[in-house]
Design a protein around this motif. Sequence first.
Motif, PDB file in Angstrom:
ATOM      1  N   GLU A 138       0.859  -1.089   0.094  1.00  0.00           N
ATOM      2  CA  GLU A 138      -0.100  -0.006  -0.150  1.00  0.00           C
ATOM      3  C   GLU A 138       0.924   1.164   0.027  1.00  0.00           C
ATOM      4  N   MET A 139       0.420   2.158  -0.811  1.00  0.00           N
ATOM      5  CA  MET A 139       1.300   3.566  -0.803  1.00  0.00           C
ATOM      6  C   MET A 139       0.554   4.395   0.578  1.00  0.00           C
ATOM      7  N   ILE A 140       1.759   4.723   1.260  1.00  0.00           N
ATOM      8  CA  ILE A 140       1.037   5.573   2.543  1.00  0.00           C
ATOM      9  C   ILE A 140       1.691   6.819   2.379  1.00  0.00           C
ATOM     10  N   GLY A 141       0.711   7.792   2.495  1.00  0.00           N
ATOM     11  CA  GLY A 141       0.711   9.220   2.349  1.00  0.00           C
ATOM     12  C   GLY A 141       0.017   9.953   1.999  1.00  0.00           C
ATOM     13  N   THR A 142      -0.369  11.174   2.638  1.00  0.00           N
ATOM     14  CA  THR A 142      -1.538  12.238   2.193  1.00  0.00           C
ATOM     15  C   THR A 142      -0.889  13.196   1.733  1.00  0.00           C
ATOM     16  N   SER A 143       0.387  13.587   1.401  1.00  0.00           N
ATOM     17  CA  SER A 143       0.957  14.509   0.826  1.00  0.00           C
ATOM     18  C   SER A 143       0.448  14.943  -0.765  1.00  0.00           C
ATOM     19  N   GLY A 144       0.569  16.195  -1.072  1.00  0.00           N
ATOM     20  CA  GLY A 144       0.205  16.652  -2.345  1.00  0.00           C
ATOM     21  C   GLY A 144       0.957  15.677  -3.604  1.00  0.00           C
ATOM     22  N   PRO A 145       2.382  15.588  -3.451  1.00  0.00           N
ATOM     23  CA  PRO A 145       2.985  14.635  -4.318  1.00  0.00           C
ATOM     24  C   PRO A 145       2.355  13.329  -4.453  1.00  0.00           C
ATOM     25  N   ILE A 146       2.198  12.939  -3.329  1.00  0.00           N
ATOM     26  CA  ILE A 146       1.504  11.251  -3.324  1.00  0.00           C
ATOM     27  C   ILE A 146       0.093  11.164  -3.810  1.00  0.00           C
ATOM     28  N   LEU A 147      -0.478  12.195  -3.317  1.00  0.00           N
ATOM     29  CA  LEU A 147      -2.147  11.968  -3.769  1.00  0.00           C
ATOM     30  C   LEU A 147      -2.113  12.153  -5.271  1.00  0.00           C
ATOM     31  N   GLN A 148      -1.247  13.177  -5.687  1.00  0.00           N
ATOM     32  CA  GLN A 148      -1.131  13.421  -7.311  1.00  0.00           C
ATOM     33  C   GLN A 148      -0.804  11.964  -8.068  1.00  0.00           C
ATOM     34  N   LEU A 149       0.380  11.336  -7.527  1.00  0.00           N
ATOM     35  CA  LEU A 149       0.729  10.277  -8.103  1.00  0.00           C
ATOM     36  C   LEU A 149      -0.266   9.070  -8.015  1.00  0.00           C
ATOM     37  N   PHE A 305       5.814   8.371 -14.976  1.00  0.00           N
ATOM     38  CA  PHE A 305       5.580   8.542 -13.816  1.00  0.00           C
ATOM     39  C   PHE A 305       7.006   8.935 -13.062  1.00  0.00           C
ATOM     40  N   HIS A 306       6.880   9.924 -12.062  1.00  0.00           N
ATOM     41  CA  HIS A 306       7.992  10.386 -11.339  1.00  0.00           C
ATOM     42  C   HIS A 306       7.814  10.000  -9.938  1.00  0.00           C
ATOM     43  N   VAL A 307       8.560   9.273  -9.141  1.00  0.00           N
ATOM     44  CA  VAL A 307       8.225   9.115  -7.653  1.00  0.00           C
ATOM     45  C   VAL A 307       8.972  10.042  -6.940  1.00  0.00           C
ATOM     46  N   PRO A 308       8.425  11.160  -5.964  1.00  0.00           N
ATOM     47  CA  PRO A 308       9.283  11.996  -5.378  1.00  0.00           C
ATOM     48  C   PRO A 308      10.110  11.469  -4.151  1.00  0.00           C
ATOM     49  N   PRO A 309      11.000  12.209  -4.165  1.00  0.00           N
ATOM     50  CA  PRO A 309      11.736  11.551  -2.880  1.00  0.00           C
ATOM     51  C   PRO A 309      11.233  11.951  -1.581  1.00  0.00           C
ATOM     52  N   LEU A 310      11.675  11.525  -0.323  1.00  0.00           N
ATOM     53  CA  LEU A 310      11.020  11.568   0.516  1.00  0.00           C
ATOM     54  C   LEU A 310      10.929  12.950   1.306  1.00  0.00           C
ATOM     55  N   ARG A 311      12.273  13.924   0.886  1.00  0.00           N
ATOM     56  CA  ARG A 311      12.536  14.875   1.506  1.00  0.00           C
ATOM     57  C   ARG A 311      11.304  15.901   0.883  1.00  0.00           C
ATOM     58  N   GLU A 312      10.803  15.641  -0.139  1.00  0.00           N
ATOM     59  CA  GLU A 312       9.736  16.544  -0.815  1.00  0.00           C
ATOM     60  C   GLU A 312       8.627  16.196  -0.385  1.00  0.00           C
ATOM     61  N   ARG A 313       8.298  15.227   0.498  1.00  0.00           N
ATOM     62  CA  ARG A 313       6.918  14.967   1.042  1.00  0.00           C
ATOM     63  C   ARG A 313       7.066  14.800   2.627  1.00  0.00           C
ATOM     64  N   THR A 314       7.802  15.811   3.284  1.00  0.00           N
ATOM     65  CA  THR A 314       8.081  15.412   4.774  1.00  0.00           C
ATOM     66  C   THR A 314       6.823  14.964   5.573  1.00  0.00           C
ATOM     67  N   GLU A 315       5.631  15.503   5.194  1.00  0.00           N
ATOM     68  CA  GLU A 315       4.469  15.431   5.844  1.00  0.00           C
ATOM     69  C   GLU A 315       4.002  14.023   6.019  1.00  0.00           C
ATOM     70  N   SER A 341       6.829  12.135  20.733  1.00  0.00           N
ATOM     71  CA  SER A 341       6.822  13.258  19.756  1.00  0.00           C
ATOM     72  C   SER A 341       8.130  13.789  19.525  1.00  0.00           C
ATOM     73  N   GLU A 342       8.842  13.812  20.404  1.00  0.00           N
ATOM     74  CA  GLU A 342      10.452  14.519  20.352  1.00  0.00           C
ATOM     75  C   GLU A 342      11.342  13.525  19.196  1.00  0.00           C
ATOM     76  N   ALA A 343      10.845  12.296  19.201  1.00  0.00           N
ATOM     77  CA  ALA A 343      11.748  11.377  18.279  1.00  0.00           C
ATOM     78  C   ALA A 343      11.088  11.548  16.842  1.00  0.00           C
ATOM     79  N   MET A 344       9.841  11.579  16.843  1.00  0.00           N
ATOM     80  CA  MET A 344       9.250  11.829  15.486  1.00  0.00           C
ATOM     81  C   MET A 344       9.475  13.215  15.043  1.00  0.00           C
ATOM     82  N   ASN A 345       9.661  14.200  15.776  1.00  0.00           N
ATOM     83  CA  ASN A 345      10.249  15.553  15.213  1.00  0.00           C
ATOM     84  C   ASN A 345      11.520  15.484  14.726  1.00  0.00           C
ATOM     85  N   GLU A 346      12.509  14.778  15.218  1.00  0.00           N
ATOM     86  CA  GLU A 346      13.837  14.424  14.558  1.00  0.00           C
ATOM     87  C   GLU A 346      13.715  13.736  13.310  1.00  0.00           C
ATOM     88  N   LEU A 347      12.885  12.838  13.195  1.00  0.00           N
ATOM     89  CA  LEU A 347      12.655  11.872  12.116  1.00  0.00           C
ATOM     90  C   LEU A 347      12.066  12.877  10.857  1.00  0.00           C
TER      91      LEU A 347
END
Length: 455
Positions: A138-149, A305-315, A341-347
Amino acid sequence: MKNILIIDDEKSIRESLKGILQDEGFRTLFAENGEEGVALVREENPDLVLLDIWMPGIDGIEALRRIRSTSPDQLVVMMSGHGTIETAVKATKLGAFDFIEKPLSLEKVLLAIQNAMKVGQLVEENRSLKAKLAKEYEMIGTSGPILQLKEQIAMAAPTSGWVLITGENGTGKELVARSIHVQSHRRDKPFIEVNCAAIPEELIESELFGHEKGAFTGATAQRRGKFDQSHEGTLFLDEIGDMSLKTQAKVLRILQERKFERVGGNRTIEVDVRVIAATNKNLEAEIAIGNFREDLYYRLNVLPFHVPPLRERTEDIEALANHFLAFFCSKESRETKEISSEAMNELTLYPWPGNVRELKNIIERLVIMTPDRIINEKHLPPAIHSRRRDPRRIPGVIFSETGTFKVAREEFEKEFLIQKLAEYDWNISRTAEAIEMERSNLHRKIKSFGIELKK
């Protein structure tokens, strides 16, 4: 308890089957005619239907047709005292599992039910495995680039167009390929993957096209190639940019003619294959330096199709991290863990040069190596602490702790130009065209920043 629906206009048949089946531990349902039986199938969803052919009103063949139209997976065994081969063939073509002649034999009835139930169990297991596999990919994510993909996949998947997927290593190009296959009309046919970079040059022809016995030393038996195995399905050619020019020519011929011969053979084999190719290289740049065939590129690049890198969909990082966390906790039979939450922020602040694959590997490591239920900042690898950044910055730019906006802008520009020059093999003309900058201005920037051009 399994439910069996008996559709027969003869009361004696219904009563005798009721006694037999209840003794065997089945729950029985009854219908006196085809219309009533079709309605009961919709209402009760029985595990198996025993359906008589000759009945008043609609006959068994018409009832079977209606049942299959509303419940395509329904198991149906036909019964008839006036059966003919023609009738049996017709029923089978309509989807009947078996055909039993009257007068009914206890052994034959129970054997037919037993065999049908086994097939039903296999179908259910297959459906469950497919659902599990679909969830795993399953493709995980709700960012703009992933929704478009996802929208692009939904539009392209039902077609037969060939696909070229581009993206950095670890972004999930195979995931996109599998999503296209699962949403296509070929979903029930094979999905065959070939990693073009992992197969030695001398073996790739045999791997793709197969070989005949004795075609070369060690060919002790005939072998079907990947094109042959993926007939009527999907062939995923991963890292297509690493394929030799010689092999590219042969692949192009297959794509054009849809037929080939095995290595060492002379028999022409025709195939119906949808090809999905993927690469982490800039194929247009590879064409310019003679490493990739231009005609093959345009043949494959029907649906890009272009798959965006993770740095372009940090959300999407938090959703991905929690998804992998649940997956590995289940896989490794560990207690349910949480990320603070602190560790997730670092990620989310980490640039993820290895993209989703790197995130997945780190979460697996944390699940295995963290003794506590809560994963804190102290558990994260040192690299994540040392390369924290604002998610809007480009990867690799470590901004000065102090300084002016002018200094920060210069740091950004220098890193951007270095990345773009490296991407275009340090070719100033191509880089200037790509970033829409005058060649003379790019020269001045390179000189002012002291960037050393690599050959």
